[in-house]
Motif scaffolding. Structure first.
Motif, mmCIF file in Angstrom:
data_model
loop_
_atom_site.group_PDB
_atom_site.id
_atom_site.type_symbol
_atom_site.label_atom_id
_atom_site.label_comp_id
_atom_site.label_asym_id
_atom_site.label_seq_id
_atom_site.Cartn_x
_atom_site.Cartn_y
_atom_site.Cartn_z
ATOM 1 N N ALA A 4 34.571 -32.231 20.270
ATOM 2 C CA ALA A 4 34.823 -32.814 18.953
ATOM 3 C C ALA A 4 35.602 -31.872 17.876
ATOM 4 C CB ALA A 4 33.450 -33.381 18.461
ATOM 5 N N HIS A 5 34.861 -30.358 18.060
ATOM 6 C CA HIS A 5 35.340 -29.282 17.469
ATOM 7 C C HIS A 5 36.951 -28.906 17.811
ATOM 8 C CE1 HIS A 5 36.427 -24.845 17.491
ATOM 9 N NE2 HIS A 5 36.016 -25.046 16.216
ATOM 10 N N LEU A 6 37.076 -28.984 19.119
ATOM 11 C CA LEU A 6 38.368 -28.950 19.519
ATOM 12 C C LEU A 6 39.629 -29.782 18.994
ATOM 13 C CD1 LEU A 6 37.909 -27.093 22.914
ATOM 14 C CD2 LEU A 6 38.490 -25.933 20.849
ATOM 15 N N SER A 7 39.043 -30.930 19.003
ATOM 16 C CA SER A 7 39.989 -32.007 18.705
ATOM 17 C C SER A 7 40.352 -31.979 17.377
ATOM 18 C CB SER A 7 39.634 -33.394 19.123
ATOM 19 O OG SER A 7 38.436 -33.788 18.274
ATOM 20 N N PRO A 37 30.722 -29.299 15.866
ATOM 21 C CA PRO A 37 30.408 -28.229 14.727
ATOM 22 C C PRO A 37 31.684 -28.313 13.844
ATOM 23 C CG PRO A 37 30.974 -27.035 16.752
ATOM 24 C CD PRO A 37 30.943 -28.667 17.017
ATOM 25 N N TYR A 38 31.616 -28.589 12.796
ATOM 26 C CA TYR A 38 32.874 -29.001 11.934
ATOM 27 C C TYR A 38 33.068 -27.703 10.979
ATOM 28 C CZ TYR A 38 33.012 -33.206 14.251
ATOM 29 O OH TYR A 38 33.000 -34.363 15.085
ATOM 30 N N ASP A 39 31.931 -26.842 10.736
ATOM 31 C CA ASP A 39 31.884 -25.782 10.037
ATOM 32 C C ASP A 39 31.332 -24.730 10.756
ATOM 33 O OD1 ASP A 39 31.828 -23.571 8.274
ATOM 34 O OD2 ASP A 39 30.274 -24.307 6.994
ATOM 35 N N VAL A 40 32.094 -23.800 11.679
ATOM 36 C CA VAL A 40 31.517 -23.062 12.856
ATOM 37 C C VAL A 40 30.924 -21.855 12.160
ATOM 38 C CG1 VAL A 40 33.197 -23.476 14.529
ATOM 39 C CG2 VAL A 40 33.816 -21.870 12.782
ATOM 40 N N SER A 41 30.987 -21.512 10.958
ATOM 41 C CA SER A 41 30.148 -20.296 10.276
ATOM 42 C C SER A 41 28.703 -20.888 10.134
ATOM 43 C CB SER A 41 31.084 -20.161 8.841
ATOM 44 O OG SER A 41 32.235 -19.536 8.959
ATOM 45 N N ALA A 42 28.597 -22.174 9.845
ATOM 46 C CA ALA A 42 27.058 -22.876 9.773
ATOM 47 C C ALA A 42 26.280 -22.733 10.853
ATOM 48 C CB ALA A 42 27.513 -24.135 8.929
ATOM 49 N N ASP A 60 39.039 -13.652 10.787
ATOM 50 C CA ASP A 60 40.372 -14.293 10.920
ATOM 51 C C ASP A 60 40.506 -15.381 12.139
ATOM 52 O OD1 ASP A 60 41.141 -13.003 8.706
ATOM 53 O OD2 ASP A 60 42.308 -11.391 9.668
ATOM 54 N N LEU A 61 39.923 -14.836 13.262
ATOM 55 C CA LEU A 61 39.867 -15.634 14.431
ATOM 56 C C LEU A 61 38.927 -17.064 14.037
ATOM 57 C CD1 LEU A 61 40.655 -16.307 17.290
ATOM 58 C CD2 LEU A 61 38.536 -14.687 17.951
ATOM 59 N N TRP A 62 37.887 -16.591 13.413
ATOM 60 C CA TRP A 62 36.948 -17.559 13.264
ATOM 61 C C TRP A 62 37.312 -18.600 12.245
ATOM 62 C CZ3 TRP A 62 31.389 -18.617 14.043
ATOM 63 C CH2 TRP A 62 30.740 -17.652 15.152
ATOM 64 N N ALA A 63 38.206 -17.928 11.227
ATOM 65 C CA ALA A 63 38.707 -18.876 10.478
ATOM 66 C C ALA A 63 39.918 -19.929 10.696
ATOM 67 C CB ALA A 63 39.546 -17.978 9.125
ATOM 68 N N GLN A 64 40.611 -19.220 11.908
ATOM 69 C CA GLN A 64 41.656 -20.113 12.566
ATOM 70 C C GLN A 64 41.049 -21.295 13.144
ATOM 71 O OE1 GLN A 64 43.721 -17.434 14.974
ATOM 72 N NE2 GLN A 64 44.831 -16.341 12.982
ATOM 73 N N PRO A 67 37.124 -26.095 11.611
ATOM 74 C CA PRO A 67 37.822 -27.165 11.065
ATOM 75 C C PRO A 67 37.774 -27.438 9.508
ATOM 76 C CG PRO A 67 36.756 -27.672 12.957
ATOM 77 C CD PRO A 67 36.520 -26.345 12.617
ATOM 78 N N LEU A 68 36.610 -26.821 9.095
ATOM 79 C CA LEU A 68 36.185 -27.269 7.509
ATOM 80 C C LEU A 68 37.356 -26.253 6.729
ATOM 81 C CD1 LEU A 68 34.417 -28.155 5.332
ATOM 82 C CD2 LEU A 68 32.946 -26.011 5.598
ATOM 83 N N LEU A 69 37.628 -25.214 7.116
ATOM 84 C CA LEU A 69 38.817 -24.405 6.462
ATOM 85 C C LEU A 69 40.170 -25.069 6.818
ATOM 86 C CD1 LEU A 69 37.170 -20.798 7.148
ATOM 87 C CD2 LEU A 69 36.968 -22.251 4.972
ATOM 88 N N LEU A 70 40.278 -25.570 7.746
ATOM 89 C CA LEU A 70 41.752 -26.211 8.156
ATOM 90 C C LEU A 70 42.065 -27.526 7.562
ATOM 91 C CD1 LEU A 70 41.758 -25.328 11.974
ATOM 92 C CD2 LEU A 70 42.952 -24.065 9.996
#
Length: 86
Positions: A4-7, A37-42, A60-64, A67-70
């Motif tokens: 789900a995260h990757l899609s 996990p649509y907000d990986v930082s959480a 930067d890698l985590w931001a890329q 999904p929440l940031l994208l």
């Protein structure tokens, strides 16, 4: 789920980072995700295995891959996100 995260990431940023994929990017018409996990930082660091490095070491890698940031990349992309409580 990781799928789900990757899609969500691919749906929001089909061009990716120009990595080594031999196929041309295609835009998704929509995304359906189950318990991703649509907000990986959480995730309190649990997504570290996905990225291979802790968030403070590669923000930067985590931001890329967040999904929440994208979400602003394709604000009109339809999403159906399903979560449970069990």
């Amino acid at each position: 789920s990781a799928g789900a995260h990757l899609s969500a990431v691919v749906g929001l940023a089909p061009e990716g980072d120009g990595g080594s994929c031999p196929y041309a990017p295609r835009e998704a018409a929509g995304v359906v995700g189950l318990a991703g996990p649509y907000d990986v930082s959480a995730t309190r660091g649990l997504a570290g295995n996905l990225f291979g490095v802790p968030e403070p070491d590669a923000p930067d890698l985590w931001a890329q891959g967040n999904p929440l940031l994208l979400a602003g990349e394709r604000p009109d992309l339809p999403f159906l996100l399903v979560h449970g409580t069990a």
